[in-house]
Motif scaffolding. Structure first.
Motif, PDB file in Angstrom:
ATOM      1  N   PHE A   1       3.492  10.747  -6.604  1.00 30.07           N
ATOM      2  CA  PHE A   1       4.808  10.032  -6.506  1.00 30.07           C
ATOM      3  C   PHE A   1       4.371   8.458  -7.201  1.00 30.07           C
ATOM      4  O   PHE A   1       3.532   7.620  -5.793  1.00 30.07           O
ATOM      5  CB  PHE A   1       5.005  10.078  -5.073  1.00 30.07           C
ATOM      6  CG  PHE A   1       6.302   9.532  -4.916  1.00 30.07           C
ATOM      7  CD1 PHE A   1       7.740  10.149  -5.981  1.00 30.07           C
ATOM      8  CD2 PHE A   1       6.732   8.548  -4.805  1.00 30.07           C
ATOM      9  CE1 PHE A   1       8.822   9.804  -5.737  1.00 30.07           C
ATOM     10  CE2 PHE A   1       7.677   8.405  -4.081  1.00 30.07           C
ATOM     11  CZ  PHE A   1       8.915   8.395  -5.281  1.00 30.07           C
ATOM     12  N   HIS A   2       4.823   7.794  -7.728  1.00 26.65           N
ATOM     13  CA  HIS A   2       4.550   6.248  -7.854  1.00 26.65           C
ATOM     14  C   HIS A   2       5.722   5.263  -8.022  1.00 26.65           C
ATOM     15  O   HIS A   2       5.948   4.654  -9.007  1.00 26.65           O
ATOM     16  CB  HIS A   2       3.512   5.462  -9.225  1.00 26.65           C
ATOM     17  CG  HIS A   2       2.210   6.371  -9.265  1.00 26.65           C
ATOM     18  ND1 HIS A   2       1.383   6.364  -8.350  1.00 26.65           N
ATOM     19  CD2 HIS A   2       1.621   7.629  -9.808  1.00 26.65           C
ATOM     20  CE1 HIS A   2       0.061   6.112  -8.471  1.00 26.65           C
ATOM     21  NE2 HIS A   2      -0.196   7.786  -9.519  1.00 26.65           N
ATOM     22  N   GLU A   3       6.929   5.775  -7.754  1.00 27.23           N
ATOM     23  CA  GLU A   3       7.824   5.288  -7.151  1.00 27.23           C
ATOM     24  C   GLU A   3       7.865   3.525  -6.750  1.00 27.23           C
ATOM     25  O   GLU A   3       7.542   3.266  -5.198  1.00 27.23           O
ATOM     26  CB  GLU A   3       9.078   5.495  -6.158  1.00 27.23           C
ATOM     27  CG  GLU A   3      10.160   4.835  -6.242  1.00 27.23           C
ATOM     28  CD  GLU A   3      11.399   6.190  -6.126  1.00 27.23           C
ATOM     29  OE1 GLU A   3      12.642   5.472  -5.817  1.00 27.23           O
ATOM     30  OE2 GLU A   3      11.130   7.149  -5.788  1.00 27.23           O
ATOM     31  N   GLY A   4       7.652   2.469  -7.229  1.00 27.66           N
ATOM     32  CA  GLY A   4       6.983   1.606  -6.930  1.00 27.66           C
ATOM     33  C   GLY A   4       5.690   1.665  -6.249  1.00 27.66           C
ATOM     34  O   GLY A   4       5.538   0.752  -5.466  1.00 27.66           O
ATOM     35  N   GLU A   5       4.712   0.572  -7.512  1.00 24.32           N
ATOM     36  CA  GLU A   5       3.558   0.475  -6.862  1.00 24.32           C
ATOM     37  C   GLU A   5       3.418  -0.570  -6.081  1.00 24.32           C
ATOM     38  O   GLU A   5       4.236  -1.704  -6.183  1.00 24.32           O
ATOM     39  CB  GLU A   5       2.785   0.157  -8.391  1.00 24.32           C
ATOM     40  CG  GLU A   5       2.713   1.605  -9.359  1.00 24.32           C
ATOM     41  CD  GLU A   5       2.366   1.925  -8.802  1.00 24.32           C
ATOM     42  OE1 GLU A   5       0.893   2.223  -8.368  1.00 24.32           O
ATOM     43  OE2 GLU A   5       1.769   3.275  -9.277  1.00 24.32           O
ATOM     44  N   MET A   6       2.681  -0.692  -5.057  1.00 25.76           N
ATOM     45  CA  MET A   6       2.320  -2.048  -3.535  1.00 25.76           C
ATOM     46  C   MET A   6       0.837  -2.092  -3.874  1.00 25.76           C
ATOM     47  O   MET A   6       0.437  -1.285  -3.997  1.00 25.76           O
ATOM     48  CB  MET A   6       2.664  -1.208  -2.406  1.00 25.76           C
ATOM     49  CG  MET A   6       3.994  -0.311  -2.330  1.00 25.76           C
ATOM     50  SD  MET A   6       3.912   0.527  -0.023  1.00 25.76           S
ATOM     51  CE  MET A   6       3.380  -0.857   0.288  1.00 25.76           C
ATOM     52  N   THR A   7       0.867  -3.184  -3.361  1.00 21.17           N
ATOM     53  CA  THR A   7      -0.625  -3.657  -3.824  1.00 21.17           C
ATOM     54  C   THR A   7      -0.880  -3.827  -2.213  1.00 21.17           C
ATOM     55  O   THR A   7      -0.571  -3.271  -1.453  1.00 21.17           O
ATOM     56  CB  THR A   7      -0.191  -5.221  -3.682  1.00 21.17           C
ATOM     57  OG1 THR A   7       0.362  -6.337  -2.339  1.00 21.17           O
ATOM     58  CG2 THR A   7       0.372  -6.281  -4.853  1.00 21.17           C
ATOM     59  N   LEU A   8      -2.378  -4.119  -2.271  1.00 23.77           N
ATOM     60  CA  LEU A   8      -3.135  -3.584  -0.764  1.00 23.77           C
ATOM     61  C   LEU A   8      -2.388  -4.680   0.005  1.00 23.77           C
ATOM     62  O   LEU A   8      -2.271  -3.511   1.100  1.00 23.77           O
ATOM     63  CB  LEU A   8      -4.464  -4.269  -1.430  1.00 23.77           C
ATOM     64  CG  LEU A   8      -5.178  -3.956  -0.247  1.00 23.77           C
ATOM     65  CD1 LEU A   8      -5.509  -2.861   0.739  1.00 23.77           C
ATOM     66  CD2 LEU A   8      -6.301  -4.423  -0.343  1.00 23.77           C
ATOM     67  N   LEU A   9      -1.775  -5.256   0.269  1.00 21.34           N
ATOM     68  CA  LEU A   9      -1.388  -6.249   1.363  1.00 21.34           C
ATOM     69  C   LEU A   9       0.072  -6.018   1.953  1.00 21.34           C
ATOM     70  O   LEU A   9       0.111  -5.306   2.672  1.00 21.34           O
ATOM     71  CB  LEU A   9      -0.763  -7.627   0.800  1.00 21.34           C
ATOM     72  CG  LEU A   9      -0.613  -8.307   1.981  1.00 21.34           C
ATOM     73  CD1 LEU A   9      -1.613  -8.523   2.859  1.00 21.34           C
ATOM     74  CD2 LEU A   9      -0.030 -10.312   1.559  1.00 21.34           C
ATOM     75  N   GLU A  10       0.659  -5.051   1.227  1.00 22.00           N
ATOM     76  CA  GLU A  10       1.438  -4.520   0.881  1.00 22.00           C
ATOM     77  C   GLU A  10       1.807  -2.837   1.796  1.00 22.00           C
ATOM     78  O   GLU A  10       2.274  -3.079   2.729  1.00 22.00           O
ATOM     79  CB  GLU A  10       2.742  -3.709  -0.002  1.00 22.00           C
ATOM     80  CG  GLU A  10       3.481  -5.359  -0.883  1.00 22.00           C
ATOM     81  CD  GLU A  10       3.535  -5.594  -1.618  1.00 22.00           C
ATOM     82  OE1 GLU A  10       5.428  -6.052  -2.373  1.00 22.00           O
ATOM     83  OE2 GLU A  10       3.866  -4.278  -2.378  1.00 22.00           O
ATOM     84  N   HIS A  11      -0.074  -2.229   1.570  1.00 18.29           N
ATOM     85  CA  HIS A  11       0.132  -1.260   2.209  1.00 18.29           C
ATOM     86  C   HIS A  11      -0.131  -1.648   4.017  1.00 18.29           C
ATOM     87  O   HIS A  11       0.200  -0.491   4.283  1.00 18.29           O
ATOM     88  CB  HIS A  11      -0.983  -0.719   1.051  1.00 18.29           C
ATOM     89  CG  HIS A  11      -0.457   0.053   0.255  1.00 18.29           C
ATOM     90  ND1 HIS A  11      -0.079   1.524   0.168  1.00 18.29           N
ATOM     91  CD2 HIS A  11      -1.063   0.064  -1.356  1.00 18.29           C
ATOM     92  CE1 HIS A  11       0.837   1.651  -0.061  1.00 18.29           C
ATOM     93  NE2 HIS A  11      -0.614   1.022  -1.545  1.00 18.29           N
ATOM     94  N   LEU A  12      -0.810  -2.541   3.791  1.00 18.17           N
ATOM     95  CA  LEU A  12      -1.478  -3.267   5.495  1.00 18.17           C
ATOM     96  C   LEU A  12       0.126  -3.338   6.241  1.00 18.17           C
ATOM     97  O   LEU A  12      -0.366  -3.777   7.122  1.00 18.17           O
ATOM     98  CB  LEU A  12      -2.823  -4.230   4.898  1.00 18.17           C
ATOM     99  CG  LEU A  12      -4.027  -3.820   4.507  1.00 18.17           C
ATOM    100  CD1 LEU A  12      -4.564  -5.374   3.989  1.00 18.17           C
ATOM    101  CD2 LEU A  12      -4.739  -2.842   5.172  1.00 18.17           C
ATOM    102  N   ARG A  13       0.693  -4.296   5.339  1.00 21.19           N
ATOM    103  CA  ARG A  13       1.661  -3.999   6.624  1.00 21.19           C
ATOM    104  C   ARG A  13       2.256  -3.460   6.229  1.00 21.19           C
ATOM    105  O   ARG A  13       3.337  -3.181   7.819  1.00 21.19           O
ATOM    106  CB  ARG A  13       2.939  -5.697   5.168  1.00 21.19           C
ATOM    107  CG  ARG A  13       2.315  -6.859   4.763  1.00 21.19           C
ATOM    108  CD  ARG A  13       3.309  -7.424   3.867  1.00 21.19           C
ATOM    109  NE  ARG A  13       2.408  -8.796   3.946  1.00 21.19           N
ATOM    110  CZ  ARG A  13       3.267 -10.047   3.253  1.00 21.19           C
ATOM    111  NH1 ARG A  13       3.846  -9.419   1.934  1.00 21.19           N
ATOM    112  NH2 ARG A  13       3.102 -10.654   3.579  1.00 21.19           N
ATOM    113  N   GLU A  14       2.930  -2.484   6.136  1.00 18.09           N
ATOM    114  CA  GLU A  14       3.136  -0.805   5.843  1.00 18.09           C
ATOM    115  C   GLU A  14       2.844  -0.160   7.249  1.00 18.09           C
ATOM    116  O   GLU A  14       3.179   0.567   8.006  1.00 18.09           O
ATOM    117  CB  GLU A  14       4.222   0.007   4.432  1.00 18.09           C
ATOM    118  CG  GLU A  14       4.365   0.933   4.794  1.00 18.09           C
ATOM    119  CD  GLU A  14       4.431   2.244   3.778  1.00 18.09           C
ATOM    120  OE1 GLU A  14       5.113   2.818   3.630  1.00 18.09           O
ATOM    121  OE2 GLU A  14       3.510   1.967   2.653  1.00 18.09           O
TER     122      GLU A  14
END
Length: 264
Positions: free
Chosen positions: A19-32
């Protein structure tokens, strides 16, 4: 000369595509991840506060199986701070238990976007199974195992002993039984996960039944602190049934082996 064959990329079916709905950057993953960890921490703290407020009621629930055997059963305090320590211990364990659905949801919400559609369909049944088996195991320990263990231990020796049981010793005993029996009831989910990961197959688990019986009785002996075979059998019996259930679930979820092609 014949042209060399070209290696074509492997095409995945739609249900195997991640599932790739809206790829996230590493920084966005860390924020999530930070947000979800914060939500889990808040849920644990709220659960702890709720259990601390009603800690005396929870103490009454945990003492009830002993008072069913001895109506005037009372615990002995050996330190001025022992009851306060008990209050915080109940808050900690109770808070973790109350917050466990929220924690499990946040973990799954973080990893689900990276799963395939077929794997995502197994998340909800798997979550319900984990929580359901845990609650069933803890309820079984509270209503069946704990009264049976206390009935044996509190009456052992008859009137020759005046038992003075400390607060810490009793609640460590009760929490140990309830927690570990609840964890041991996760056996079907463990077998299902191993089958899904291709570690074992249902046929292998079925052929392992002799060793499984021995291992289950060893686990039952560790979980139950009483040496009598009756209490151990009360734990081992349901675990054997859960092992059979786990074989059935493993057969359902295990990847099917490709059929061998017929020789020309």
């Amino acid at each position: 000369m014949a042209a060399e064959p070209v290696n074509e990329p492997i095409q995945l079916r739609p249900d195997q595509q991640p599932f790739h709905e809206g790829e996230m950057t590493l920084l966005e993953h860390l924020r999530e991840l930070r947000t979800r960890v914060l939500i889990c921490a808040v849920a644990v703290v709220l659960g702890m506060l709720l259990c601390v407020v009603f800690w005396e009621t929870i103490v009454g629930w945990l003492i009830a199986p002993a008072r069913a055997e001895i109506p005037d059963f009372r615990l002995t305090v050996f330190s001025p701070t022992e009851t306060i320590a008990l209050m915080f211990k109940i808050g900690m364990y109770g808070g973790l238990m109350l917050a466990s659905p929220v924690v499990l949801y946040e973990i799954l919400a973080f990893i689900v976007p990276g799963l395939t559609p077929r794997e995502r369909k197994l998340v909800l049944p798997g979550t319900i199974g984990v929580v359901g088996f845990l609650i069933a195991g803890m309820a079984f320990a509270y209503w069946i195992i704990l009264p049976a263990s206390l009935g044996f231990l509190l009456n052992f020796g008859g009137d020759n002993f005046d038992q003075k049981i400390g607060v810490k010793q009793y609640f460590d005993f009760a929490i140990r039984i309830i927690f570990w029996v609840g964890v041991s009831f996760e056996l079907p989910m463990v077998l299902t996960l191993l089958a899904k990961l291709r570690v074992v197959r249902a046929k292998q688990l079925l052929g392992f039944w002799r060793y499984a019986i021995v291992i289950i009785f060893i686990v039952a002996a560790i979980v139950t602190p009483t040496p009598d075979p009756l209490t151990q059998s009360l734990v081992a019996g349901p675990l054997l049934g859960l092992y059979v259930l786990g074989i059935g679930l493993a057969w359902v979820v295990q990847p099917k082996r490709p059929k061998p092609e017929a020789a020309p």
